[in-house]
Scaffold this motif. Structure first.
Motif, PDB file in Angstrom:
ATOM      1  N   GLY A   7       0.847  -1.180   0.000  1.00 21.68           N
ATOM      2  CA  GLY A   7       0.000   0.000   0.000  1.00 21.68           C
ATOM      3  C   GLY A   7       0.875   1.219   0.000  1.00 21.68           C
ATOM      4  O   GLY A   7       1.475   1.573   1.010  1.00 21.68           O
ATOM      5  N   GLY A   8       1.005   1.826  -1.173  1.00 22.70           N
ATOM      6  CA  GLY A   8       1.959   2.908  -1.331  1.00 22.70           C
ATOM      7  C   GLY A   8       1.685   4.086  -0.435  1.00 22.70           C
ATOM      8  O   GLY A   8       2.613   4.744   0.036  1.00 22.70           O
ATOM      9  N   GLU A   9       0.404   4.395  -0.176  1.00 22.86           N
ATOM     10  CA  GLU A   9       0.084   5.546   0.659  1.00 22.86           C
ATOM     11  C   GLU A   9       0.612   5.344   2.073  1.00 22.86           C
ATOM     12  O   GLU A   9       1.175   6.265   2.669  1.00 22.86           O
ATOM     13  CB  GLU A   9      -1.435   5.759   0.695  1.00 22.86           C
ATOM     14  N   LYS A  10       0.457   4.148   2.617  1.00 19.76           N
ATOM     15  CA  LYS A  10       0.945   3.895   3.970  1.00 19.76           C
ATOM     16  C   LYS A  10       2.465   3.934   4.018  1.00 19.76           C
ATOM     17  O   LYS A  10       3.058   4.452   4.962  1.00 19.76           O
ATOM     18  CB  LYS A  10       0.427   2.550   4.478  1.00 19.76           C
ATOM     19  N   LEU A  11       3.106   3.374   2.990  1.00 24.92           N
ATOM     20  CA  LEU A  11       4.557   3.384   2.965  1.00 24.92           C
ATOM     21  C   LEU A  11       5.083   4.807   2.823  1.00 24.92           C
ATOM     22  O   LEU A  11       6.027   5.209   3.508  1.00 24.92           O
ATOM     23  CB  LEU A  11       5.057   2.511   1.816  1.00 24.92           C
ATOM     24  N   ALA A  12       4.456   5.595   1.932  1.00 21.34           N
ATOM     25  CA  ALA A  12       4.869   6.988   1.765  1.00 21.34           C
ATOM     26  C   ALA A  12       4.649   7.775   3.053  1.00 21.34           C
ATOM     27  O   ALA A  12       5.482   8.600   3.440  1.00 21.34           O
ATOM     28  CB  ALA A  12       4.099   7.633   0.610  1.00 21.34           C
ATOM     29  N   GLY A  13       3.530   7.507   3.740  1.00 22.26           N
ATOM     30  CA  GLY A  13       3.276   8.188   5.004  1.00 22.26           C
ATOM     31  C   GLY A  13       4.325   7.865   6.046  1.00 22.26           C
ATOM     32  O   GLY A  13       4.746   8.731   6.817  1.00 22.26           O
ATOM     33  N   ALA A  14       4.786   6.600   6.069  1.00 22.07           N
ATOM     34  CA  ALA A  14       5.831   6.214   7.014  1.00 22.07           C
ATOM     35  C   ALA A  14       7.139   6.924   6.699  1.00 22.07           C
ATOM     36  O   ALA A  14       7.849   7.377   7.605  1.00 22.07           O
ATOM     37  CB  ALA A  14       6.022   4.700   6.981  1.00 22.07           C
ATOM     38  N   VAL A  15       7.475   7.030   5.414  1.00 22.78           N
ATOM     39  CA  VAL A  15       8.709   7.703   5.030  1.00 22.78           C
ATOM     40  C   VAL A  15       8.629   9.191   5.361  1.00 22.78           C
ATOM     41  O   VAL A  15       9.631   9.803   5.764  1.00 22.78           O
ATOM     42  CB  VAL A  15       9.011   7.486   3.537  1.00 22.78           C
ATOM     43  N   ILE A  16       7.457   9.791   5.208  1.00 26.46           N
ATOM     44  CA  ILE A  16       7.276  11.197   5.581  1.00 26.46           C
ATOM     45  C   ILE A  16       7.624  11.401   7.052  1.00 26.46           C
ATOM     46  O   ILE A  16       8.296  12.366   7.430  1.00 26.46           O
ATOM     47  CB  ILE A  16       5.833  11.653   5.284  1.00 26.46           C
ATOM     48  N   GLY A  17       7.173  10.477   7.908  1.00 29.09           N
ATOM     49  CA  GLY A  17       7.487  10.589   9.322  1.00 29.09           C
ATOM     50  C   GLY A  17       8.973  10.448   9.602  1.00 29.09           C
ATOM     51  O   GLY A  17       9.553  11.224  10.367  1.00 29.09           O
ATOM     52  N   ILE A  18       9.613   9.453   8.961  1.00 34.39           N
ATOM     53  CA  ILE A  18      11.044   9.237   9.193  1.00 34.39           C
ATOM     54  C   ILE A  18      11.862  10.405   8.665  1.00 34.39           C
ATOM     55  O   ILE A  18      12.738  10.947   9.355  1.00 34.39           O
ATOM     56  CB  ILE A  18      11.494   7.914   8.527  1.00 34.39           C
ATOM     57  N   ALA A  19      11.598  10.811   7.416  1.00 32.58           N
ATOM     58  CA  ALA A  19      12.357  11.904   6.815  1.00 32.58           C
ATOM     59  C   ALA A  19      12.138  13.204   7.583  1.00 32.58           C
ATOM     60  O   ALA A  19      13.078  13.998   7.776  1.00 32.58           O
ATOM     61  CB  ALA A  19      11.972  12.079   5.352  1.00 32.58           C
ATOM     62  N   GLY A  20      10.915  13.445   8.024  1.00 32.90           N
ATOM     63  CA  GLY A  20      10.650  14.659   8.787  1.00 32.90           C
ATOM     64  C   GLY A  20      11.411  14.692  10.093  1.00 32.90           C
ATOM     65  O   GLY A  20      11.934  15.732  10.500  1.00 32.90           O
ATOM     66  N   ALA A  21      11.486  13.529  10.765  1.00 32.38           N
ATOM     67  CA  ALA A  21      12.214  13.465  12.035  1.00 32.38           C
ATOM     68  C   ALA A  21      13.712  13.654  11.825  1.00 32.38           C
ATOM     69  O   ALA A  21      14.356  14.450  12.514  1.00 32.38           O
ATOM     70  CB  ALA A  21      11.933  12.121  12.719  1.00 32.38           C
ATOM     71  N   VAL A  22      14.272  12.924  10.860  1.00 36.39           N
ATOM     72  CA  VAL A  22      15.712  13.019  10.613  1.00 36.39           C
ATOM     73  C   VAL A  22      16.073  14.410  10.098  1.00 36.39           C
ATOM     74  O   VAL A  22      17.061  15.018  10.524  1.00 36.39           O
ATOM     75  CB  VAL A  22      16.159  11.936   9.620  1.00 36.39           C
ATOM     76  N   GLY A  23      15.261  14.936   9.183  1.00 39.83           N
ATOM     77  CA  GLY A  23      15.552  16.242   8.617  1.00 39.83           C
ATOM     78  C   GLY A  23      15.544  17.342   9.649  1.00 39.83           C
ATOM     79  O   GLY A  23      16.359  18.280   9.597  1.00 39.83           O
ATOM     80  N   ALA A  24      14.636  17.245  10.631  1.00 37.60           N
ATOM     81  CA  ALA A  24      14.569  18.282  11.660  1.00 37.60           C
ATOM     82  C   ALA A  24      15.829  18.318  12.502  1.00 37.60           C
ATOM     83  O   ALA A  24      16.194  19.376  13.039  1.00 37.60           O
ATOM     84  CB  ALA A  24      13.345  18.065  12.548  1.00 37.60           C
ATOM     85  N   PHE A  25      16.526  17.184  12.614  1.00 35.23           N
ATOM     86  CA  PHE A  25      17.782  17.194  13.353  1.00 35.23           C
ATOM     87  C   PHE A  25      18.835  18.060  12.659  1.00 35.23           C
ATOM     88  O   PHE A  25      19.805  18.486  13.287  1.00 35.23           O
ATOM     89  CB  PHE A  25      18.316  15.769  13.525  1.00 35.23           C
ATOM     90  N   GLY A  26      18.645  18.311  11.364  1.00 31.01           N
ATOM     91  CA  GLY A  26      19.542  19.235  10.685  1.00 31.01           C
ATOM     92  C   GLY A  26      19.524  20.608  11.313  1.00 31.01           C
ATOM     93  O   GLY A  26      20.555  21.309  11.351  1.00 31.01           O
ATOM     94  N   GLY A  27      18.353  21.020  11.834  1.00 33.85           N
ATOM     95  CA  GLY A  27      18.284  22.301  12.521  1.00 33.85           C
ATOM     96  C   GLY A  27      19.129  22.320  13.774  1.00 33.85           C
ATOM     97  O   GLY A  27      19.750  23.338  14.116  1.00 33.85           O
ATOM     98  N   VAL A  28      19.164  21.184  14.485  1.00 35.03           N
ATOM     99  CA  VAL A  28      20.026  21.078  15.662  1.00 35.03           C
ATOM    100  C   VAL A  28      21.490  21.229  15.250  1.00 35.03           C
ATOM    101  O   VAL A  28      22.271  21.935  15.894  1.00 35.03           O
ATOM    102  CB  VAL A  28      19.815  19.731  16.374  1.00 35.03           C
TER     103      VAL A  28
END
Length: 443
Positions: A380-401
């Motif tokens: 189910g691509g929507e669920k997989l894409a939603g999971a990646v959005i969560g992971i990428a958003g979390a990791v990307g925000a650490f760039g601000g740190v």
């Protein structure tokens, strides 16, 4: 105001208690034109309002540190840590917030996450005063991280509402409306500094407390839960095992990490590097809002360009332009040229916004089972894409740190930000190379 409660016959919905939509097929063009587009737009507008206030609360410490004068006994290095704390805590919360949408429903979790913003707003309004310990300030700053979690849950939710052909624009618009919260809180802070002065931080927070209640109520009235988006834990596990999840996360460190890190740190950087021109917090606040504003407005543009020209191509160009912007900042720092310095930072904000939109468009493209990469097949691509959005958003925000820490260490070591600027150039070069070799060079 009346709110739509039925769907077109082609995709008839039953709604049990809690406002759940049981069937949702935005790829069906007839359904989308008749009913889906209107419902998706209504949900997105309420989502943007909540995310906007969430971003404002998350970034409020970029303004609050300007209120911490000599009476608080906090030096420049300590202020950089205070702005890094909510960034780090918000990054940690992004993954569970994204999963919360799939467990509790987009509408339900948006209401809860909006009301959680009252914790940092009310506590900071009551407790910040001369004599408060630095430890207490750090705890208060960490609580503001709940505003950073709102982004991941909002993006995961809205991703499920829109068809593939419109995701770049929809995700860019949803995120851009939220990102503007960084500029908004700085403008509100500027108004408070200009009227009440730098001794009344509670006034700034008092503006947002009623807004939090209003946007939570708007989510309750105008939003829906999507039943097909529930139970995404297997998608999270599969996404975490996929190497492209982490490559996209790296790219998001370069774009969003820059946006949020610069948004939090620029006011302090100006007061240190150009102390004569920005001798007061008010003077710094007069210019710091411009970069986040332009970066936020550019994010939907980046998504639209990614829809049309391809997200990989736009991302590669974006990182090249960000490296050029960082090089201009480095040259301006060495020459002590304020106009060039501000021009370089405006370019960094602008192109990081474009890159935010294009990088997030990569996610549904790669993880919906595209012909060259069947990553989403069978799950189910929507669920997989939603999971990646969560992971990428979390990791990307650490760039601000990392941005805040880089500035802190650079100023401690050399009294300038030059070391940090050189590091930014290297990161953008690496991200551009990854975007080209992994997503652009291959058809």
């Amino acid at each position: 105001m009346a709110v739509e409660t039925t769907l077109a016959p082609a995709a008839q919905s039953t709604r049990p208690r809690g406002r759940w939509i049981e069937r949702w097929d935005p790829e069906d063009e007839d359904f989308w034109a008749a009913t889906g587009k209107r419902i998706a737009r209504r949900n997105m507008l309420a989502s943007i309002a909540c995310e906007h206030v969430g971003f404002s609360v998350w970034s409020v410490w970029s303004v609050l540190v300007l209120f911490l004068g000599p009476a608080y006994h906090v030096d420049a290095a300590g202020k950089f840590l205070l702005t890094a704390a909510p960034t780090a805590f918000g990054a940690v919360l992004r993954l569970p917030y994204s999963l919360a949408v799939t467990r509790f429903g987009g509408r339900n979790w948006t209401i809860i996450s909006a009301l959680l913003l009252l914790i940092p707003a009310v506590s900071a309004a009551l407790l910040i005063h001369p004599g408060i310990s630095y430890t207490a300030l750090m705890v208060l700053a960490c609580t503001a991280g709940v505003g950073g979690g709102n982004f991941a849950s909002s993006m995961t939710n809205i991703n499920s509402f829109y068809p593939q052909r419109s995701k770049g624009w929809a995700l860019g618009l949803n995120a851009g409306g939220g990102n503007i919260g960084v500029a908004t809180v700085q403008l509100v802070g500027l108004l408070v500094l200009a009227t009440a002065g730098a001794t009344h931080p509670a006034v700034l927070l008092g503006v947002y407390i009623p807004l939090i209640v209003v946007v939570a109520a708007a989510a309750a009235v105008f939003m829906d839960n999507l039943a097909p988006a529930r139970h995404a834990e297997p998608a999270l596990r599969q996404a975490a095992r996929h190497p492209k999840t982490w490559l996209i996360s790296l790219l998001y460190i370069g774009t969003f990490g820059s946006f949020i890190g610069f948004g939090f740190a620029l006011g302090q950087v100006l007061q240190i590097q150009f102390a004569h021109e920005f001798s007061t917090p008010l003077k710094a606040a007069q210019v710091t809002f411009l970069g986040p504003l332009l970066g936020s407005l550019a994010r939907p543009l980046g998504g639209r360009m990614a829809d049309r020209f391809g997200p990989a191509r736009i991302s590669v160009a974006t990182f090249a332009l960000m490296a050029a912007g960082a090089a201009l900042v480095l040259a301006a720092s060495a020459a002590k040229s304020l106009p060039l310095f501000l021009t370089g930072f405006v370019a960094l904000f602008l192109f990081s916004g474009v890159g935010n939109g294009s990088v997030y468009k990569l996610i549904p493209m790669v993880f919906r089972g595209a012909p060259d990469d069947p990553a989403g097949a069978g799950l189910g691509g929507e669920k997989l894409a939603g999971a990646v959005i969560g992971i990428a958003g979390a990791v990307g925000a650490f760039g601000g740190v990392l941005v805040d820490v880089a500035f802190r260490e650079s100023f401690l070591a050399t009294k300038t930000g030059d070391g940090a600027y050189i590091g930014f150039i290297a990161v953008y070069a690496l991200c551009g190379l990854v975007a080209w070799t992994t997503f652009s060079r291959r058809k």
